[in-house]
Design an enzyme around this catalytic site. Structure first.
Site, short mmCIF file in Angstrom:
data_model
loop_
_atom_site.label_atom_id
_atom_site.label_comp_id
_atom_site.label_asym_id
_atom_site.label_seq_id
_atom_site.Cartn_x
_atom_site.Cartn_y
_atom_site.Cartn_z
N SER A 116 0.80 -1.23 0.00
CA SER A 116 0.00 0.00 0.00
C SER A 116 0.83 1.28 0.00
CB SER A 116 -0.94 0.02 1.21
OG SER A 116 -0.23 0.19 2.41
N LYS B 154 0.62 4.50 6.89
CA LYS B 154 0.09 5.35 5.83
C LYS B 154 0.72 6.74 5.96
CE LYS B 154 -3.00 2.09 4.88
NZ LYS B 154 -2.78 1.17 3.74
#
EC number: 3.4.21.89
Length: 249
Positions: free
Chosen positions: A59, A132
């Site tokens: 990701s 993230k």
């Protein structure tokens, strides 16, 4: 009665052996002390300063690759505030990660892994955390996308050099959104924008896709392994430099 005289050579040999035995015991004691102190220092560093994690998914590509090892500054956010652009590790706010079955380990392996984890050399709980990039801070108005396919924060378009997009795609998010970040929360997104289950795709979860600041473990600041990927992690302050803090109510 005749006295028994011990030869001087035998006495000297016994003294040497005794001295050598004492020296060996002192050496072992010193090694043990150094080992215990090193474990204690490593534990304190891991608990309060720096911790290691590995990257389990794609990701954050191309910023981070699968199985990369990273070091995380645990002074963030308790002593150093989170900034837009920071790459942060955080505990699952609820429902972001699928349930995982506990892996059975032989007792010796489990013990060694526990020790390594305690001193920060292992990251057995990496699968329970996410990583993230912070896009929105509390109060920020985050919208995607404008006519150029850019995301905006408080009305300022972002030119994001760290984003990975499919070939021929210019829009930084497949799905549109318009959110205002609540107090004590963050809006986070993966750099691999079309392959990241981030804030956009957890709107149905208890936190509505926002990450509580209290869930942040720290800010990732370096890739430590493999050596071919070694490097500092940039939070790209120039990308967010023009954003003004949101006005209060």
């Amino acid at each position: 009665m005749t006295d028994i005289t011990v030869p001087a050579d035998d006495t000297s040999a016994r003294l040497r052996r005794r001295s050598q035995k004492k020296g060996a015991l002192l050496f072992l004691r010193d090694v043990l002390v150094i080992f215990v102190v090193a474990l204690l220092v490593s534990f304190l560093i891991k608990t309060f300063l720096v911790r290691s994690f590995f990257i389990p998914s794609s990701s954050m590509e191309q910023t981070l690759q699968i199985d990369d090892r990273i070091l995380v500054n645990e002074l963030v956010p308790d002593l150093v505030g989170v900034q837009r652009g920071d790459v942060v590790v955080f505990r699952d706010p609820g429902g972001w990660l699928p349930p995982t079955a506990e892996v059975e380990q032989p007792p010796l392996v489990a013990a060694v892994d526990w020790v390594f984890s305690a001193v920060g050399l292992s990251a057995s709980d990496s699968d329970d955390h996410l990583i993230k990039r912070v896009i929105g801070l509390p109060g920020d108005h985050v919208v995607c996308c404008n006519a150029l396919g850019q995301m905006t924060v408080n009305g300022v378009p972002l030119n994001e050099p760290y984003v990975t997009l499919p070939a021929g795609v210019a829009t930084v998010s497949k799905d549109a959104f318009d959110v205002t970040v609540p107090d004590n929360s963050l809006w986070v997104m993966g750099d691999n924008r079309y392959n990241s289950k981030d804030s956009r795709y957890n709107r149905e979860q208890p936190g509505n896709g926002f990450v509580p600041v209290d869930n942040v473990v720290g800010r990732a600041f370096v890739v430590s392994w493999p050596s071919s990927h070694w490097g500092w992690l940039d939070n790209h302050p120039s990308v967010f430099a023009g954003i003004r803090d949101p006005e209060g109510p």
